[in-house]
Design a protein around this motif. Structure first.
Motif, PDB file in Angstrom:
ATOM      1  N   GLU A 128      11.339  32.220 -17.878  1.00  0.00           N
ATOM      2  CA  GLU A 128      10.865  30.826 -18.718  1.00  0.00           C
ATOM      3  C   GLU A 128      10.081  30.838 -19.850  1.00  0.00           C
ATOM      4  O   GLU A 128       9.199  31.582 -20.023  1.00  0.00           O
ATOM      5  N   ALA A 134      14.981  33.603 -23.177  1.00  0.00           N
ATOM      6  CA  ALA A 134      16.404  34.146 -23.052  1.00  0.00           C
ATOM      7  C   ALA A 134      17.232  34.010 -24.263  1.00  0.00           C
ATOM      8  O   ALA A 134      17.326  32.930 -24.688  1.00  0.00           O
ATOM      9  N   HIS A 149      14.558  14.554 -10.313  1.00  0.00           N
ATOM     10  CA  HIS A 149      13.942  15.955 -10.035  1.00  0.00           C
ATOM     11  C   HIS A 149      14.498  16.607  -8.785  1.00  0.00           C
ATOM     12  O   HIS A 149      14.978  17.733  -8.661  1.00  0.00           O
ATOM     13  N   ARG A 180      17.273  11.676 -21.763  1.00  0.00           N
ATOM     14  CA  ARG A 180      17.469  13.159 -21.931  1.00  0.00           C
ATOM     15  C   ARG A 180      18.892  13.648 -21.813  1.00  0.00           C
ATOM     16  O   ARG A 180      19.753  12.719 -20.999  1.00  0.00           O
ATOM     17  N   ASN A 208      17.823  17.917  -8.818  1.00  0.00           N
ATOM     18  CA  ASN A 208      18.085  19.187  -9.457  1.00  0.00           C
ATOM     19  C   ASN A 208      17.528  20.487  -8.767  1.00  0.00           C
ATOM     20  O   ASN A 208      18.064  21.350  -8.770  1.00  0.00           O
ATOM     21  N   LEU A 236      10.065  20.076 -16.705  1.00  0.00           N
ATOM     22  CA  LEU A 236       9.396  18.683 -17.192  1.00  0.00           C
ATOM     23  C   LEU A 236       8.605  18.310 -16.007  1.00  0.00           C
ATOM     24  O   LEU A 236       7.374  17.561 -16.323  1.00  0.00           O
ATOM     25  N   SER A 258      19.221  19.907 -14.501  1.00  0.00           N
ATOM     26  CA  SER A 258      19.661  19.055 -15.929  1.00  0.00           C
ATOM     27  C   SER A 258      20.827  19.499 -16.767  1.00  0.00           C
ATOM     28  O   SER A 258      21.243  18.906 -17.738  1.00  0.00           O
TER      29      SER A 258
HETATM   30  P1  ATP Z   1      14.503  18.497 -14.386  1.00  0.00           P
HETATM   31  O1  ATP Z   1      15.607  18.161 -15.430  1.00  0.00           O
HETATM   32  O2  ATP Z   1      14.639  17.711 -13.236  1.00  0.00           O
HETATM   33  O3  ATP Z   1      13.111  18.433 -14.913  1.00  0.00           O
HETATM   34  P2  ATP Z   1      15.357  21.233 -14.523  1.00  0.00           P
HETATM   35  O4  ATP Z   1      14.945  22.615 -13.901  1.00  0.00           O
HETATM   36  O5  ATP Z   1      17.096  21.008 -14.348  1.00  0.00           O
HETATM   37  O6  ATP Z   1      14.643  19.922 -13.761  1.00  0.00           O
HETATM   38  P3  ATP Z   1      13.748  21.270 -16.929  1.00  0.00           P
HETATM   39  O7  ATP Z   1      12.408  20.729 -16.300  1.00  0.00           O
HETATM   40  O8  ATP Z   1      14.105  20.706 -18.061  1.00  0.00           O
HETATM   41  O9  ATP Z   1      15.054  20.982 -15.778  1.00  0.00           O
HETATM   42  O10 ATP Z   1      13.617  22.915 -16.858  1.00  0.00           O
HETATM   43  C1  ATP Z   1      14.420  23.728 -17.726  1.00  0.00           C
HETATM   44  C2  ATP Z   1      13.511  24.901 -18.065  1.00  0.00           C
HETATM   45  O11 ATP Z   1      14.376  25.981 -18.898  1.00  0.00           O
HETATM   46  C3  ATP Z   1      12.524  24.568 -19.182  1.00  0.00           C
HETATM   47  O12 ATP Z   1      11.128  24.713 -18.751  1.00  0.00           O
HETATM   48  C4  ATP Z   1      12.839  25.281 -20.367  1.00  0.00           C
HETATM   49  O13 ATP Z   1      11.613  25.838 -21.011  1.00  0.00           O
HETATM   50  C5  ATP Z   1      13.455  26.598 -19.892  1.00  0.00           C
HETATM   51  N1  ATP Z   1      14.578  27.054 -20.808  1.00  0.00           N
HETATM   52  C6  ATP Z   1      15.508  26.618 -21.644  1.00  0.00           C
HETATM   53  N2  ATP Z   1      16.018  27.340 -22.152  1.00  0.00           N
HETATM   54  C7  ATP Z   1      15.539  28.469 -22.033  1.00  0.00           C
HETATM   55  C8  ATP Z   1      15.831  29.909 -22.438  1.00  0.00           C
HETATM   56  N3  ATP Z   1      16.717  30.322 -23.582  1.00  0.00           N
HETATM   57  N4  ATP Z   1      14.922  30.833 -22.141  1.00  0.00           N
HETATM   58  C9  ATP Z   1      14.045  30.482 -21.258  1.00  0.00           C
HETATM   59  N5  ATP Z   1      13.689  29.460 -20.653  1.00  0.00           N
HETATM   60  C10 ATP Z   1      14.535  28.360 -21.102  1.00  0.00           C
END
Ligand code: ATP
Length: 493
Positions: free
Chosen positions: A137, A183, A358, A311, A361, A145, A351
């Motif tokens: 993360e 990543a 959420h 989004r 997801n 989110l 997402s």
């Molecule tokens: P929801 O959309 O319901 O909130 P979700 O888990 O699908 O749930 P996010 O809450 O947007 O989506 O969480 C996605 C997470 O992925 C974010 O916290 C973001 O910082 C992380 N993320 C995205 N790209 C990278 C990356 N390349 N390396 C590390 N973390 C990443």
């Protein structure tokens, strides 16, 4: 309390920082933009074209710290006595240091989960009994989110942050959590996938047999004049300053965008005065937003603007990993097989697949975890999650028509790297609709966000001007590294 503090801070952490030579009260552990915002300072950097910018829309934030240039102000944690100065983008030619990088570390796991939002958490929980996991993360916290929202979410019985804490406390020793770790891409290496990640200046090569992309969504950028002026907030940044840092975006804010309901409950909870402006034309002010003017000429005296819109899935991680895209629900989504795979061994959840509540997801994270368990020969019941998930129809984003005739397009920023709407529109009007060529000619999607935020509006513009349907446009594939990284971290002699 400082002018925009919403909560009392720990007095033992109180420090003084200097911005442009003046002292300001800050708290140890705060990020620079948050400390400055709490003090009412929004303008932190100046773009190549001389545009004043803050930290809460898009674009890089180079600052000078204790005389050292090109420090990334967005991630900078303040320290007592720190001296910070504004810097122009023009001076932001990072001196490419190739030497001095540390030796990479290596970590071998069964599953690499990229993204520690609620989907990534669900995937890790599902597989942890039998498989080892690296949960990667980028942010300093898990929960994505959800962690920065305070309004209860359907399907969960507690407030979002408590849900995240409870679920992550259930991780066992098989789950290795890497927060503050980005990543950079996914590469094939025999029977493994190599996922290079960066934590600070350390490169870690994660070798995993399966990968879950739970990389989430990005906020849609709403186009109006001066949409990146200091005091304009992307929704995720507004939520972060309010709920993570206890600082208000402003004293009286304008809410723009098609989904004001995403931010209004938070503003009401904290007693922040707001006005909803459905059709913004121009934000204006001296060193920060002082007023917002709408398409009908109404003037709203506000000190901040929050963009609260839809989004859309972040398509960069999935296209880099090899996914094809299709246009569905009004945005681009990855093409998957019947088991949420974009190709053998690489799964998508949350997402990153489509926009849903959420809880859906979370279920999808668990679902891909169950598929992976089955691939490794363990008992699992993906059908149970699949069935529950079917109750949730992904959100559709209505098509938006850009008001091209009503705005000064030079003042509308389509991309944080100083690309304005006029520049892109001129190319489209000259008959070029191929986004690959638009990208090369205008620099759209070639800078810091690598198109995460700007490509969609570029596609919308091309479609609107030429009548080409969105699903017929050729969307460029993201190249590694999918996030910015210092050369010295990845360079090897
Ligand atoms: P929801 O959309 O319901 O909130 P979700 O888990 O699908 O749930 P996010 O809450 O947007 O989506 O969480 C996605 C997470 O992925 C974010 O916290 C973001 O910082 C992380 N993320 C995205 N790209 C990278 C990356 N390349 N390396 C590390 N973390 C990443």
């Amino acid at each position: 309390m400082r002018p925009l503090d919403l909560t009392e801070k720990d007095p033992s952490k109180k420090i003084t920082i200097y911005f442009e030579g003046k002292p300001y009260k800050a708290y140890e552990g705060e990020k620079l933009p948050v400390a400055m915002l709490a003090n009412g300072i929004y303008w932190l950097t100046t773009s190549l074209q001389g545009r004043k910018r803050g930290a809460f829309t898009f674009g890089p934030l180079p600052v000078t710290v204790n005389g050292v240039k090109n420090v990334n102000g967005r991630k900078l944690k303040v320290r007592d006595g720190m001296r910070v100065e504004r810097q122009n983008y023009g001076e932001f030619q990072e001196a490419v240091e190739v030497d001095g990088g540390k030796e990479p570390l290596r970590e071998v796991v069964d599953v690499a989960v990229i993204g520690g939002g609620i989907a990534g958490i669900g995937a890790a929980l599902e597989v942890q009994e039998h498989l080892t996991v690296a949960l990667i993360e980028e942010k300093g916290w898990l929960g994505g989110l959800m962690f920065i929202e305070s309004v209860p979410q359907g399907g969960f019985d507690e407030e979002p942050r408590k849900v995240v804490k409870k679920l992550t406390s259930e991780f066992n020793e098989n789950v290795r959590v890497f927060t503050g770790t980005t990543a950079l891409g996914i590469f094939d290496e025999g029977e493994y996938f190599l996922v290079p990640v960066v934590k600070g200046d350390q490169l870690i090569e994660i070798m995993a047999k399966r990968v879950v992309l739970a990389t989430g969504a990005v906020e849609n950028i709403v186009l109006f004049e001066n949409n990146e002026f200091p005091g304009v907030f992307r929704l995720d940044f507004a939520l972060e300053v309010i709920n993570k840092w206890g600082v208000a975006p402003g004293k009286r804010v304008a809410v723009v965008g098609r989904k004001p309901e995403r931010i209004i409950p938070e503003l009401e909870k904290w007693g922040i005065e707001y006005v909803v402006v459905p059709n913004p034309k121009r934000a204006e002010g001296g060193e920060r937003v002082e007023r917002l003017i709408d398409m009908n000429g109404n003037v709203y005296e506000v000190d901040a603007v929050i963009v609260s819109d839809y989004r859309i899935p972040d398509i960069n991680p999935v296209t880099q990993a090899g996914a094809k895209l299709k246009f569905r629900y009004g945005y681009y989504v990855p093409v998957t097989d019947g088991q949420n795979r974009i190709r053998d061994g690489i799964y998508v959840a949350g997402s990153a697949v489509s926009i849903k509540p959420h809880y859906a997801n979370y279920l999808e994270g668990r679902l891909v975890g169950a598929y992976i368990l089955r691939e490794f020969g363990y008992d699992a019941s993906p059908a149970v999650y699949r069935e529950k998930l079917e109750e949730y129809e992904p959100e559709s984003m209505p098509r938006f028509t850009l008001s091209l005739g009503d705005m000064n397009l030079e003042d509308v920023q389509i991309c944080g790297c100083d690309v304005n709407l006029k520049k892109v529109d001129d190319v489209v009007k000259s008959g070029i609709t191929d986004l690959q060529i638009i990208k090369r000619l205008t620099h759209l999607a070639m800078g810091f966000c690598q198109g995460r935020f700007c490509l969609f509006n570029g596609a919308l513009l091309a479609s609107q001007r030429t009548g080409t349907p969105m699903d017929k446009l050729d969307i460029p594939v993201a190249r590694p590294p999918i996030k910015n990284v210092k050369m010295k971290v990845v360079a090897r002699g």
